[in-house]
Design an enzyme around this catalytic site. Structure first.
Site, PDB file in Angstrom:
ATOM      1  N   HIS A   1     -92.748  80.848 -26.673  1.00 30.28           N
ATOM      2  CA  HIS A   1     -91.965  79.814 -25.998  1.00 30.28           C
ATOM      3  C   HIS A   1     -91.769  78.623 -26.931  1.00 30.28           C
ATOM      4  CE1 HIS A   1     -92.153  81.332 -21.799  1.00 30.28           C
ATOM      5  NE2 HIS A   1     -93.230  81.948 -22.240  1.00 30.28           N
TER       6      HIS A   1
ATOM      7  N   ARG B   1     -97.825  88.600 -20.563  1.00 32.11           N
ATOM      8  CA  ARG B   1     -98.832  89.631 -20.366  1.00 32.11           C
ATOM      9  C   ARG B   1     -98.394  90.931 -21.050  1.00 32.11           C
ATOM     10  NH1 ARG B   1     -99.376  88.834 -14.982  1.00 32.11           N
ATOM     11  NH2 ARG B   1    -101.165  87.463 -15.199  1.00 32.11           N
TER      12      ARG B   1
ATOM     13  N   GLU C   1    -102.892  59.104 -15.278  1.00 33.21           N
ATOM     14  CA  GLU C   1    -101.948  59.167 -14.161  1.00 33.21           C
ATOM     15  C   GLU C   1    -102.592  59.901 -13.002  1.00 33.21           C
ATOM     16  OE1 GLU C   1     -98.267  61.301 -14.913  1.00 33.21           O
ATOM     17  OE2 GLU C   1     -97.774  61.339 -12.792  1.00 33.21           O
TER      18      GLU C   1
ATOM     19  N   LYS D   1     -90.094  46.288   1.731  1.00 35.62           N
ATOM     20  CA  LYS D   1     -91.190  46.601   2.661  1.00 35.62           C
ATOM     21  C   LYS D   1     -91.993  47.852   2.257  1.00 35.62           C
ATOM     22  CE  LYS D   1     -91.569  44.389   6.254  1.00 35.62           C
ATOM     23  NZ  LYS D   1     -92.075  43.010   6.245  1.00 35.62           N
TER      24      LYS D   1
ATOM     25  N   LYS E   1     -84.718  46.708  -0.344  1.00 33.46           N
ATOM     26  CA  LYS E   1     -85.761  46.560   0.668  1.00 33.46           C
ATOM     27  C   LYS E   1     -87.146  46.646   0.018  1.00 33.46           C
ATOM     28  CE  LYS E   1     -84.118  46.128   4.531  1.00 33.46           C
ATOM     29  NZ  LYS E   1     -83.870  44.723   4.953  1.00 33.46           N
TER      30      LYS E   1
ATOM     31  N   CYS F   1     -89.277  84.708 -24.417  1.00 31.77           N
ATOM     32  CA  CYS F   1     -90.324  85.433 -23.698  1.00 31.77           C
ATOM     33  C   CYS F   1     -89.751  86.591 -22.884  1.00 31.77           C
ATOM     34  CB  CYS F   1     -91.153  84.483 -22.846  1.00 31.77           C
ATOM     35  SG  CYS F   1     -92.791  85.158 -22.529  1.00 31.77           S
TER      36      CYS F   1
ATOM     37  N   ILE G   1     -92.992  59.994 -16.201  1.00 33.15           N
ATOM     38  CA  ILE G   1     -92.116  59.418 -17.230  1.00 33.15           C
ATOM     39  C   ILE G   1     -92.496  57.962 -17.476  1.00 33.15           C
ATOM     40  CG2 ILE G   1     -89.711  58.845 -17.799  1.00 33.15           C
ATOM     41  CD1 ILE G   1     -89.449  61.655 -17.421  1.00 33.15           C
TER      42      ILE G   1
ATOM     43  N   GLU H   1     -89.766  76.306 -26.717  1.00 33.88           N
ATOM     44  CA  GLU H   1     -89.377  75.070 -26.029  1.00 33.88           C
ATOM     45  C   GLU H   1     -90.542  74.091 -25.876  1.00 33.88           C
ATOM     46  OE1 GLU H   1     -89.588  78.067 -24.720  1.00 33.88           O
ATOM     47  OE2 GLU H   1     -90.229  78.079 -22.620  1.00 33.88           O
TER      48      GLU H   1
HETATM   49  N1  GLN Z   1     -93.205  88.714 -17.312  1.00 31.00           N
HETATM   50  C1  GLN Z   1     -93.323  88.846 -18.718  1.00 31.00           C
HETATM   51  C2  GLN Z   1     -94.773  89.097 -19.138  1.00 31.00           C
HETATM   52  O1  GLN Z   1     -95.662  88.898 -18.384  1.00 31.00           O
HETATM   53  C3  GLN Z   1     -92.772  87.615 -19.422  1.00 31.00           C
HETATM   54  C4  GLN Z   1     -93.518  86.381 -19.162  1.00 31.00           C
HETATM   55  C5  GLN Z   1     -92.752  85.116 -19.469  1.00 31.00           C
HETATM   56  O2  GLN Z   1     -91.540  85.140 -19.658  1.00 31.00           O
HETATM   57  N2  GLN Z   1     -93.426  83.975 -19.531  1.00 31.00           N
HETATM   58  O3  GLN Z   1     -95.038  89.488 -20.245  1.00 31.00           O
END
Ligand code: GLN
Length: 532
Positions: free
Chosen positions: A508, A463, A141, A189, A187, A383, A19, A510
């Site tokens: 994903h 997968r 880093e 040290k 502190k 996912c 950070i 996020e």
């Molecule tokens: N386990 C699931 C897959 O392999 C979902 C993977 C995950 O949520 N990143 O497809």
């Protein structure tokens, strides 16, 4: 000329080096500089893909499909950059390159050694990434704590680099801990000792960032400066921040920007960009806004770092909507074999089921999804959460009682399965669908309303896939697959019409959320929660 800022850490791990570096990057970006960050992880794994999120926190996924340390997530979010595989250097990467070169005879009969061969490889990589990026400043880093055996070759490499570059092109920032005694006495040290360890390796910090419970007084800074050979104004106090996004502003107040710019002989390139400060203001306001509670049903619920990007994506959307979201972490296994889930969910306005692997907790997550669907509670699945939403619908709507994923068991109805082309490769990670892929969105769907377009690019890490043999049957009974890949064979988004908000994605989202650019599905999810 490329400028380098190297960030090291002392005393103990987990002080927030990542950070700190992300914040310094942001501060320079606000002044018009192009920044390139590099994270060095001194472990022998080639990447974070095979690592347990229990130990290391979330595996962060980049656009090019690299599975990397979660600090790269901080860099992307703070500096608003897109990074790639080359921005995470591990011991494993360095050694395998050196060994490969040795096998090809490229060292011409020399004895291959840590110095100079390994250190040369490290220096060459850092320089290559820095130069290729076209940035003005490269931030590096070095993971781990000074004194660890693992990080020695990297520290030695940057020591050499400093000698090779111009004096005013290189800056060392050391992040340490200043603990307070029970009597509230700071502190110094541990800091003195960790700087001593650094100096034994030939490295002298230019700036010391002191992590502490409360701001350090001038006399304490003077003492640290004196013992560590650092100017008093370069001793930066970094007290615990309530909100990580405030850290760039706190460091600025401490004068880190002026000192860094002076040392590296940088001048301000553009008028200062206040977007970040404004975002932090909005965050403060939203913490006083309407309250929401969202349940996150996961397997590592006790270790929040394993869902770091999701946590941040929720924050980003909440900032934009001006509301205050509390996350209720629920251990999926607790939702199995219980008499009803009301006690778990009566105080929440939304349910989120994140990604995951392995069979533990699966039934609990499916129960949570069934609960959200039946009780019309806004639901966001990511996912694995998407795959389980499909299994839930197959079981409870389409009547395929033993529907399951072939990841977990042999079943008559593998609604989640490996596609044929994937079954051949079974090496670890060999079949994973990783990184950016295009997603095509169907017209007149929630997905289209959320994104406002019909083609998006999102990051993936999975997968298994929805089994094409079941799509028709599942769709007939109420689920809508509103997004897929170009071929229409891989399902990417699922939603339910007539539900307040039921939306799950194979990708994903996020990973692409930014503090001032929230992710559309997260924003729409929280909006639906607010309507509850
Ligand atoms: N386990 C699931 C897959 O392999 C979902 C993977 C995950 O949520 N990143 O497809």
């Amino acid at each position: 000329m490329m400028k380098y800022i190297v960030v090291t850490g002392g005393v103990m791990s987990g002080l927030g080096k990542g950070i700190t570096m992300a914040s310094i990057g942001r501060i320079l970006k606000n002044r018009g500089y192009n920044i390139v960050p590099i994270k060095i992880d001194p472990y022998i794994n080639i990447d974070a893909g095979t690592m347990n999120p229990f130990q290391h926190g979330e595996v962060y996924v980049l656009g090019d499909g690299a599975e990397v340390d979660l600090d790269l997530g901080h860099y992307e979010r703070f500096m608003d950059v897109e990074l790639g595989r080359e921005h995470n250097i591990t011991t494993g990467i360095i050694y395998s390159a050196v060994i490969e070169r040795e096998r090809k005879g490229e060292y011409l009969g020399q004895t291959v050694q840590i110095i100079p061969h390994v250190t040369n490889e490290i220096k060459a990589r850092i320089r290559e990434v820095a130069e290729k990026s076209g940035a003005d400043v490269c931030l590096v880093e070095i993971g781990g704590t000074v004194g660890d055996i693992e990080s020695m070759p990297f520290l030695e490499a940057v020591r050499q680099m400093q000698g090779e570059e111009n004096g005013n092109d290189f800056l060392f920032v050391h992040v340490t801990l200043v603990p307070f005694t029970l009597l509230s006495e700071p502190k110094t040290k541990p800091t003195q000792h960790s700087v001593k360890a650094l100096r034994e390796l030939g490295l002298q910090p230019d700036i010391i960032v002191c992590r502490c419970e409360k701001a350090l007084k001038e006399d304490v800074k003077a003492k640290i400066g004196m013992f560590c050979n650092v100017k008093k104004e370069a001793v930066i106090s970094a007290p615990d921040a309530g909100d990580i996004y405030e850290v760039p502003l706190l460091l600025e107040q401490e004068g880190i920007a002026e000192y860094t710019m002076r040392k590296l002989q940088l001048t301000q390139l553009t008028e200062e960009d206040h977007e970040w400060a404004q975002m932090v203001e909005r965050r403060k306001k939203s913490s006083e806004g309407g309250k929401l509670c969202v349940a996150l049903v996961g397997k590592y619920a006790e270790l929040e770092d394993s869902y770091l990007s999701i946590k941040e994506a929720i924050k980003h959307a909440a900032t934009e909507l001006g509301c205050n979201v509390e996350t209720k972490w629920i251990e999926a296994e607790d939702l199995e074999d219980v008499d009803g889930l009301d006690p778990f969910f009566e105080d929440v306005q939304g349910i989120l089921v994140p990604g995951g692997f392995g069979v533990r907790g699966v039934e609990g997550k499916i129960n949570a999804i069934a609960y959200a669907r039946e009780h019309k509670i806004p639901f966001l699945g990511l996912c694995f959460g998407f795959q389980l939403a499909v299994i839930e619908a197959a079981r409870n709507i389409a009547g395929l009682k033993d529907a399951h994923s072939s990841e977990h068991c042999e079943t008559r109805h593998p609604v989640i399965d490996l596609l044929e082309e994937q079954q051949e490769v079974d090496e670890m990670g060999g079949t994973m669908r990783l990184g950016d892929y295009e997603v095509f969105i169907r017209k007149d769907t929630l997905a289209e309303r959320i994104y406002g377009k019909n083609k998006i690019v999102e990051r993936h890490r999975h997968r298994y896939e929805v089994n094409p043999a079941y799509i028709e049957q599942i769709e007939r009974d109420g689920l809508i697959f509103s997004g897929s890949d170009r071929s229409g064979m891989r399902m990417e988004i699922v939603e339910i019409d007539g539900h307040p908000f039921f939306f799950a994605t194979q990708f994903h989202r996020e990973f692409k959320s930014r503090p001032n650019k929230p992710s559309p599905p997260f924003k729409a999810f929280l909006e639906a929660c607010l309507r509850q």
